[in-house]
Design a protein around this motif. Structure first.
Motif, short mmCIF file in Angstrom:
data_model
loop_
_atom_site.label_atom_id
_atom_site.label_comp_id
_atom_site.label_asym_id
_atom_site.label_seq_id
_atom_site.Cartn_x
_atom_site.Cartn_y
_atom_site.Cartn_z
N ARG A 1 76.91 24.29 53.93
CA ARG A 1 77.70 25.53 53.91
C ARG A 1 77.46 26.17 52.53
NH1 ARG A 1 84.27 26.39 53.90
NH2 ARG A 1 84.12 28.66 53.85
N PHE B 1 88.96 36.76 55.43
CA PHE B 1 87.93 36.44 56.42
C PHE B 1 86.68 37.26 56.10
CE2 PHE B 1 91.76 35.35 58.90
CZ PHE B 1 91.39 34.12 59.39
N SER C 1 83.04 36.41 57.21
CA SER C 1 82.29 36.55 58.45
C SER C 1 81.00 37.35 58.26
CB SER C 1 83.23 37.19 59.48
OG SER C 1 82.66 37.32 60.72
N ARG D 1 90.00 27.47 63.89
CA ARG D 1 89.40 26.16 64.15
C ARG D 1 89.31 25.76 65.62
NH1 ARG D 1 87.39 27.33 60.29
NH2 ARG D 1 87.81 26.62 58.17
N GLN E 1 93.82 27.30 53.08
CA GLN E 1 93.66 28.76 53.09
C GLN E 1 94.44 29.40 54.23
OE1 GLN E 1 89.39 29.02 53.33
NE2 GLN E 1 89.20 29.55 51.17
O1 LIG Z 1 85.54 33.85 56.25
C1 LIG Z 1 84.82 33.28 57.09
O2 LIG Z 1 83.98 33.87 57.76
C2 LIG Z 1 85.01 31.78 57.32
C3 LIG Z 1 84.41 30.93 56.25
O3 LIG Z 1 83.29 31.41 55.65
O4 LIG Z 1 86.37 31.54 57.30
P1 LIG Z 1 87.14 30.28 57.91
O5 LIG Z 1 87.03 29.14 56.92
O6 LIG Z 1 88.55 30.78 58.02
O7 LIG Z 1 86.52 29.96 59.22
#
Ligand SMILES: O=C(O)[C@@H](CO)OP(=O)(O)O
Length: 258
Positions: free
Chosen positions: A10, A22, A24, A117, A251
């Protein structure tokens, strides 16, 4: 018996990871801490003697920048880097740009956990009225995809991420691994979770408790059928890794834990 080694990563922390928004498909660069995480990751992989033959990334800058920094720290800058939108982060639809803690206050922590999740819950779709819609869909990079822009996702569950990722995995990544190439996939929290779910056969329920910290390489040892022969290994200081996982989980809390 272990035949192939595959590394999933990651990307390092991005600016919006810090702001708890978020991120994304919004193209954020790494934060200063994220740059350091990627460099530390490269140094660790070098110390442990790993050598890559090929790197796959998404078409979002934070995964590409992470791959470059890792290769630079390893002294393996020459290694080819191949990019595809199919490794992009999960499309968070209209949640993009919103603050997770504020969402938890408004909708409850359970709802935010489901959005983040769960396996098959798709967040609300993004539409033209969203502040980041044009920034995403007018971006020239999305004209290079193997599907027309109008058919790109407007929001995705983890299942839908796996649906768009698997054809790429099977057609493009698997043949390289089978040819004996050691592959690094430098991608995102949820594209890596989707692939882990598939490779490790994690159930729809259990994937909800799998969280990946930023900048920590995940080593999978695979047999000749590309099935893991042992549990995934998150490389590095295990206490720090557990703390980093907790930070990502927290978070989604309405208030930061003290
Ligand atoms: O912001 C996002 O796109 C993802 C992590 O990169 O967030 P989360 O951890 O909430 O899935």
């Amino acid at each position: 018996m272990s035949k192939y080694k595959l590394f999933l990563l990651r990307h390092g922390e991005g600016a919006w990871n810090k702001e708890n928004r978020f991120c994304s498909w919004v193209d954020q660069k790494l934060s200063e801490d994220g740059v350091k995480e990627a460099q530390d990751c490269g140094r660790l992989l070098k110390e442990q003697g790993y050598k890559f033959d090929l790197v796959f990334t998404s078409i979002l800058s934070r995964s590409i920048q992470t791959a470059w920094l890792v290769l630079e720290a390893m002294g393996q800058e020459w290694v080819p880097v191949v990019k595809s939108w199919r490794l992009n982060e999960r499309h968070y639809g209209s949640l993009i740009g919103l603050n997770r803690a504020e969402m938890a206050q408004q909708h409850g922590e359970e709802k935010v956990k489901l959005w983040r999740r769960s396996y098959d819950i798709t967040p609300p779709l993004i539409d033209e009225s969203h502040p980041y819609f044009l920034e995403i869909y007018n971006d020239r990079r999305y004209t290079t995809c193997d599907v027309p822009i109008k058919d790109l996702p407007r929001a995705e569950s983890l299942k839908e991420v796996l649906d768009r990722l698997l054809p790429y995995w099977n057609s493009t990544v698997v043949p390289e691994i089978r040819n004996g190439r050691t592959v690094l996939i430098s991608a995102h929290g949820n594209s890596c979770r989707a692939l882990l779910k598939y490779l490790e056969g994690i159930s729809d329920e259990d994937i909800a408790s799998v969280t990946l910290p930023t900048g920590i390489p995940v080593l999978l040892e695979l047999d000749e059928n590309l099935k893991p022969v042992k549990p995934r290994q998150l490389l590095g200081d295990q206490a720090k890794i557990q703390a980093a996982i907790k930070k990502v989980e927290d978070q989604g809390k309405a208030k930061p834990s003290t």
